[in-house]
Motif scaffolding. Sequence first.
Motif, PDB file in Angstrom:
ATOM      1  N   TYR A  85     -14.787   8.888 -11.230  1.00 44.53           N
ATOM      2  CA  TYR A  85     -13.696   8.144 -10.606  1.00 44.53           C
ATOM      3  C   TYR A  85     -13.977   7.970  -9.126  1.00 44.53           C
ATOM      4  O   TYR A  85     -14.264   8.934  -8.425  1.00 44.53           O
ATOM      5  CB  TYR A  85     -12.368   8.880 -10.802  1.00 44.53           C
ATOM      6  CG  TYR A  85     -11.169   8.106 -10.304  1.00 44.53           C
ATOM      7  CD1 TYR A  85     -10.637   7.071 -11.056  1.00 44.53           C
ATOM      8  CD2 TYR A  85     -10.584   8.412  -9.076  1.00 44.53           C
ATOM      9  CE1 TYR A  85      -9.549   6.355 -10.599  1.00 44.53           C
ATOM     10  CE2 TYR A  85      -9.492   7.698  -8.617  1.00 44.53           C
ATOM     11  CZ  TYR A  85      -8.981   6.670  -9.385  1.00 44.53           C
ATOM     12  OH  TYR A  85      -7.901   5.955  -8.932  1.00 44.53           O
ATOM     13  N   GLY A 123      -7.467  10.726 -12.222  1.00 47.45           N
ATOM     14  CA  GLY A 123      -7.336   9.550 -11.374  1.00 47.45           C
ATOM     15  C   GLY A 123      -6.575   8.425 -12.049  1.00 47.45           C
ATOM     16  O   GLY A 123      -5.735   7.759 -11.428  1.00 47.45           O
ATOM     17  N   ASP A 158      -3.043   6.630 -11.051  1.00 41.96           N
ATOM     18  CA  ASP A 158      -2.881   5.175 -10.964  1.00 41.96           C
ATOM     19  C   ASP A 158      -1.712   4.695 -11.820  1.00 41.96           C
ATOM     20  O   ASP A 158      -0.955   3.794 -11.415  1.00 41.96           O
ATOM     21  CB  ASP A 158      -4.173   4.478 -11.409  1.00 41.96           C
ATOM     22  CG  ASP A 158      -5.288   4.623 -10.386  1.00 41.96           C
ATOM     23  OD1 ASP A 158      -4.989   5.049  -9.259  1.00 41.96           O
ATOM     24  OD2 ASP A 158      -6.444   4.340 -10.729  1.00 41.96           O
ATOM     25  N   ASP A 197     -12.457   7.156  -5.650  1.00 42.36           N
ATOM     26  CA  ASP A 197     -11.119   7.180  -5.052  1.00 42.36           C
ATOM     27  C   ASP A 197     -10.841   5.956  -4.191  1.00 42.36           C
ATOM     28  O   ASP A 197      -9.751   5.381  -4.264  1.00 42.36           O
ATOM     29  CB  ASP A 197     -10.955   8.448  -4.195  1.00 42.36           C
ATOM     30  CG  ASP A 197     -10.913   9.705  -5.048  1.00 42.36           C
ATOM     31  OD1 ASP A 197     -10.332   9.643  -6.145  1.00 42.36           O
ATOM     32  OD2 ASP A 197     -11.456  10.734  -4.627  1.00 42.36           O
ATOM     33  N   GLU A 234     -10.423   2.877  -6.216  1.00 46.46           N
ATOM     34  CA  GLU A 234      -9.626   3.203  -7.400  1.00 46.46           C
ATOM     35  C   GLU A 234     -10.241   2.554  -8.643  1.00 46.46           C
ATOM     36  O   GLU A 234      -9.588   1.821  -9.388  1.00 46.46           O
ATOM     37  CB  GLU A 234      -8.171   2.757  -7.224  1.00 46.46           C
ATOM     38  CG  GLU A 234      -7.434   3.513  -6.138  1.00 46.46           C
ATOM     39  CD  GLU A 234      -5.969   3.129  -6.038  1.00 46.46           C
ATOM     40  OE1 GLU A 234      -5.607   2.065  -6.600  1.00 46.46           O
ATOM     41  OE2 GLU A 234      -5.194   3.860  -5.422  1.00 46.46           O
TER      42      GLU A 234
END
Length: 391
Positions: free
Chosen positions: A142, A213, A217, A144, A147
């Motif tokens: 993932y 993650g 989201d 960051d 995203e």
Amino acid sequence: MPERPPRHRPVPRKHSWLRPANGRTTAPPAPGPDPATGPSADRATDGKAVDGTSVVHAAVYRDGHRVATPTSLADTYRRLREQPDGMAWIGLHRPSEEELLSLAGEFDLHQLAVEDALEAHQRPKLERYGDTLFVVLRAARYLDAPEEVDFGELHVFVGPDFVITVRHGAAPDLPAVRRRMEATPELLALGPEAVLYAILDAVVDGYAPVVAGVQNDLDEIETEVFGGDPAVSRRIYELAREMVEFQRATRPLVGMLHGLMAGFAKYGTDDELQRYLRDVADHVTHTSERVDGFRSALTDILQVNATLVTQQQNAEMRALAEAGFEQNEEIKKISSWAAILFAPTLVGTIYGMNFDNMPELHWAGGYPFAILLMAAVCTSLYFIFKRRDWL
């Protein structure tokens, strides 16, 4: 495919799903790590190509301990031939065709598996070619900042005395897998299948940050949906597309690991290794279920967002309709008063023309008649418009 050179050493292995248990040749005690070839040398080359090739790292092990750190594929072949009952672990990153053909000739790799490893973009799978397993994995990490979920592809050849990893992408962190295995020589001593377990475990563990993650989201998207953010639809679509890729990476792993577990009894897999693989299978199943849940949640969120957008559009259309109705009412009033005022203006304009020969121009009652005519027309129009609710 190049002809495989002969090897003058035994390669039997026990506790392996790669081949039936044939007993194990007793090997002399393994020497301790050599400072020139031990873990310290590993830190100098992990993550970097050796001699400008695609070889990230190569090492030869015996009984769970590193006994050589070759600097080329040819050196790896030679060192492996010198070690009775040894195991070679070769890591490559985007190798060339010549390098893969060299490996295929040395370790008798199947041509179809070599083509898959060279071309990449394969679905996760597990295939057996004689004594060699060919495993394709999709690792994920993932990111960051944007995203996003970054996917990497890993091809693993597992034979009786070798493990070859061909990596396409940044994930997973194979140097960390190697350090972990070298820190637990009792596990590494179980052979190539233990290395395969460690790679599978690293890939599956790498899914955990991705799941976290994506969950974050989703929480943010839910807030944006009910907050009326117009850009949330695009974010939902992009995340849903990533979940499709994530599902393609995780779902086949469930069947692959169950296939490995089904061969435990047949191939005499070590009991401890069986427990480790069952644990990985449990994690994969849990991750796959979470990904399925994410896709379902995204579908529901997309429907809710579409409903909210439709409701908002309906409210806006209703407001526009009400504004239009009010505007029409105002126009009616203005038009009615304009018509009322137009009547006396018309009469006054006619009698204001300066012609000598005009009827009633010299009539004594002409002025009162004109005033009464104006009043009668205006009054009639007022009552007509009033009865029609224009005024």
